[in-house]
Structures are given as structure tokens and as C-alpha cells.
Scaffold this active site. Structure first.
Site, PDB file in Angstrom:
ATOM      1  N   GLU A 120      -8.644 -19.107  31.732  1.00 21.26           N
ATOM      2  CA  GLU A 120      -8.883 -19.533  30.337  1.00 21.26           C
ATOM      3  C   GLU A 120      -8.659 -18.384  29.344  1.00 21.26           C
ATOM      4  O   GLU A 120      -9.571 -17.603  29.077  1.00 21.26           O
ATOM      5  CB  GLU A 120     -10.321 -20.070  30.188  1.00 21.26           C
ATOM      6  CG  GLU A 120     -10.627 -20.546  28.775  1.00 21.26           C
ATOM      7  CD  GLU A 120     -12.039 -21.104  28.593  1.00 21.26           C
ATOM      8  OE1 GLU A 120     -12.838 -21.058  29.559  1.00 21.26           O
ATOM      9  OE2 GLU A 120     -12.321 -21.570  27.483  1.00 21.26           O
ATOM     10  N   LYS A 166      -6.493 -23.233  31.403  1.00 20.22           N
ATOM     11  CA  LYS A 166      -7.366 -23.831  30.372  1.00 20.22           C
ATOM     12  C   LYS A 166      -7.058 -23.157  29.038  1.00 20.22           C
ATOM     13  O   LYS A 166      -7.664 -22.135  28.687  1.00 20.22           O
ATOM     14  CB  LYS A 166      -8.832 -23.644  30.776  1.00 20.22           C
ATOM     15  CG  LYS A 166      -9.828 -24.168  29.751  1.00 20.22           C
ATOM     16  CD  LYS A 166     -11.223 -24.301  30.336  1.00 20.22           C
ATOM     17  CE  LYS A 166     -12.238 -24.632  29.268  1.00 20.22           C
ATOM     18  NZ  LYS A 166     -13.493 -25.142  29.802  1.00 20.22           N
TER      19      LYS A 166
HETATM   20  P1  13P Z   1     -15.538 -25.745  24.427  1.00 25.25           P
HETATM   21  O1  13P Z   1     -14.823 -27.015  24.820  1.00 25.25           O
HETATM   22  O2  13P Z   1     -16.824 -26.001  23.715  1.00 25.25           O
HETATM   23  O3  13P Z   1     -14.636 -24.767  23.759  1.00 25.25           O
HETATM   24  O4  13P Z   1     -16.004 -25.075  25.776  1.00 25.25           O
HETATM   25  C1  13P Z   1     -15.093 -24.978  26.797  1.00 25.25           C
HETATM   26  C2  13P Z   1     -15.359 -23.771  27.580  1.00 25.25           C
HETATM   27  O5  13P Z   1     -15.509 -23.837  28.763  1.00 25.25           O
HETATM   28  C3  13P Z   1     -15.396 -22.482  26.892  1.00 25.25           C
HETATM   29  O6  13P Z   1     -15.355 -21.462  27.842  1.00 25.25           O
END
Ligand code: 13P
Length: 349
Positions: free
Chosen positions: A176, A218
């Protein structure tokens, strides 16, 4: 060794399904509870997370749930471990394994995500407790001269080191790299920054031998900054995001599951749907994008439920229904079948 991970990764992005991110650290979870005037205690966090994991029918649209260290060891009011409740429901258990974004030395206003020390042992421990996938989040801000090259490179390097360790231990890594929404930047600027970040992330993943078909990306959607005064339509966002991903993300990646990043919940759903529609447009003979496209939302799934629960277990069912509603709407969007009318008419397809 890798093929069971490929199977898990594919299950996480199965058609019409996505991930529930409920892995807020203690500090972040407390901040969210405080917004609704809820006590910031271990008991409140447990009762809230119990409500989420026991929501009946959650697995209709949720393939996996990302937990936090504290949550992995917690149990429902009846004493059922959350991990068992999720397994019973057919939901794959994941775990956030980074230890947070810390100030990057020499680069004011920028952060590097930490947590590599002792990570191999922690991953093995989490796997022994039932986790099958993991998450590591890097954050990058857009601003005057930001993000710096140093910030992009160190975060890409750490994401790849984490991902390689996950695959060695037998967990699917969720990678991510989040370009934050805060700022006055344009959609085009967000696209440029997101593209550069993803290029560097995939370069490091390649350098470090990460199997792309056994990982999930992500990413953020490509959006104008929160303080930008130029509005972007659903089509603008869908086109900018898909063009950015098509330029940077290899086709072998098992799936792309967007974070919501603070977007309004319904808008995040509509934007995912707009992208998915590109692969469903009538007359198209080949898909526009090669990866399953899905969601891994935190706030955009949870906020309506948290607001309704407000710390009062008499509102549990209302809150669970709100969670299921958002999960189903996002499940529909992940198939390109979401309609705005679903928000008011119940969820008849
Ligand atoms: P949000 O969808 O609230 O951005 O959270 C996703 C997430 O896992 C952030 O690390």
C-alpha cells in the site's frame, strides 16, 4: 511455496468481493471513536470490532478482513476469538504489520514507514495465529517539492522488503503506497506523483524478487487535492486512475484493491464502479485493464456504522446493517453493477 499464496490472493479479489480494512492502530482507532464521542478504551475498541466481525452476511461482499495486533487476539462478548468468527464466515484473516509512518530524517514534512526489525519473526507468529495475508502502508504527501525522491525511494524499498518477507513466511502481502489527498494539487499532479511512486515500488518489488501474482496492490485513486477548487467527475477520476495504473502496474499482479483515503463513502463506491464499467462497456471485445479491481476500504466501509453505533450496543443491529449496506454497494461496484438508486431502495439488484 508460492502457489498457495496465489490462490489466497485470487480469493481476496474474487468477483464482487473486497476487503474490510479494520486495522486502525490503537491511536487511530481512538481518534475515530473520539469523533463520535465514544470512550477510547480497550473495551470500546473490542465491542466495536466485535460488531463488525459478527455482522451477519458480511462474507457476501467481504473476502478478507485486515486486523490490527490488538484485534487479532480479541474475542466477542461470548468469548469467541475474532479469528474463529471470521474463519467460520469464510473471511480470510489479514494483519497490519508495519509499525507506523515516522518522520523521515532530513526531510521535513515527510515520513517513512517502519517495522522491518524483527518482522520475519512477527510474520511467522501472525501466521501461526491464523493470518493468511498482511498489510504495510507507506504515506506520501503532495506539496511544495514533495514528495522528495528520497521519500519515494525509501518507502518503495521498505514495501518491497516487507513483501519479500511475507512471501517467504507464507503470507500474501498487500502493498500500500498511499499518496494522500490533502493539498491543493490538480488531478494531473496527483497522477504524475502516483505514477512515479508506483514505478519505483514495482522496480523495488522486481529487484527484490517479489512474486507479483502472489501480492495485492492497494493504491490510492487518482484525485485532485482536497483543497483544490477544481471538481473532477466520476469519468475524470476513472480515466486518470486507470491510465496511471496501466502505465505502471504489471499485468501479473493478482489484484488491485483501492484504499478510500477519506473520500465520502458513496463517492468512493461510485468511483470504483465507474472504473469497473470500463471493462463492462457494451461492445468492448477485450478488457481495458488486466487485473481484478476491487476495494480495501476502511473509512468508506466503517464510518456510517461507527456513527450509528456511537458506543451504544442497543444500536448494534443498525450499525451492522449500515456496514452490510456499504459492503454490498461496494461488492456491486466491484462487478460494475452499482447504481446510485441502491443507496435508497435497499439493495435489490
Ligand atoms: P481508508 O479506506 O480509510 O483509507 O483505510 C484503508 C487503509 O487500510 C489505510 O491503511
Amino acid at each position: 511455496m508460492i502457489s498457495p499464496l496465489i490462490t489466497i490472493a485470487q480469493a481476496l479479489v474474487a468477483p464482487g468481493k473486497g476487503l474490510l480494512a479494520m486495522d486502525e492502530s490503537v491511536g487511530t482507532c481512538n481518534r475515530r471513536l473520539a469523533e463520535f464521542g465514544i470512550a477510547q478504551t480497550e473495551d470500546a475498541r473490542r465491542r466495536y470490532r466485535a460488531l463488525l466481525v459478527t455482522a451477519p452476511g458480511l462474507s457476501e461482499a467481504i473476502s478478507g478482513a485486515i486486523l490490527f495486533d490488538e484485534t487479532l487476539g480479541q474475542a466477542t462478548l461470548d468469548g469467541l476469538p475474532f479469528v474463529d468468527v471470521l474463519h467460520e464466515a469464510g473471511i480470510v484473516v489479514g494483519i497490519k504489520v508495519d509499525t507506523g509512518a515516522k518522520a523521515l530524517a532530513g526531510h521535513p514534512g515527510e515520513k517513512v514507514t517502519e517495522g522491518l526489525d524483527g518482522l520475519r519473526e512477527r510474520l511467522a507468529h501472525y501466521a501461526s495465529l491464523g493470518a493468511r495475508f498482511a498489510k504495510w502502508r507507506a504515506v506520501l504527501s503532495i506539496g511544495d517539492g514533495l514528495p522528495s525522491r528520497a521519500c519515494i525511494l525509501v518507502n518503495a524499498h521498505a514495501l518491497a522488503r516487507y513483501a519479500a518477507l511475507c512471501q517467504e513466511v507464507g503470507l500474501v502481502p498487500i502493498v500500500e503506497p498511499e499518496v494522500l489527498m490533502e493539498g491543493e494539487h490538480t488531478l494531473a499532479h496527483c497522477s504524475d506523483v502516483s505514477s512515479e511512486v508506483l514505478h519505483q515500488v514495482f522496480k523495488q518489488l522486481h529487484n527484490q524478487g517479489v512474486a507479483l501474482d502472489a501480492m495485492i496492490l492497494k493504491p490510492n485513486m487518482v484525485l485532485p487535492g482536497l483543497s483544490s477548487d477544481v471538481a473532477a467527475s466520476l469519468d475524470d477520476v476513472a480515466d486518470a486512475t486507470l491510465n496511471c495504473l496501466l502505465r505502471t502496474v504489471p499485468a501479473a499482479v493478482a489484484g488491485v484493491a483501492f484504499l478510500s483515503g477519506g473520500q465520502p463513502a458513496v463517492l468512493a463506491t461510485a468511483r470504483l464502479n465507474a472504473m469497473q464499467r470500463r471493462n463492462h462497456a457494451s461492445g468492448s471485445t477485450s478488457p481495458v485493464f488486466p487485473w481484478p479491481l476491487s476495494f480495501s476500504f476502511g473509512r468508506a466501509l466503517q464510518q456510517p456504522a461507527l456513527r450509528l453505533w456511537a458506543g451504544n450496543d442497543a444500536h448494534r443491529t443498525l450499525a451492522q446493517n449500515a456496514l452490510l449496506h456499504r459492503a454490498r454497494c461496494n461488492g456491486a461496484a466491484a462487478r460494475g453493477e452499482y447504481r446510485a438508486a441502491m443507496e435508497t431502495e435497499g439493495l435489490s439488484p
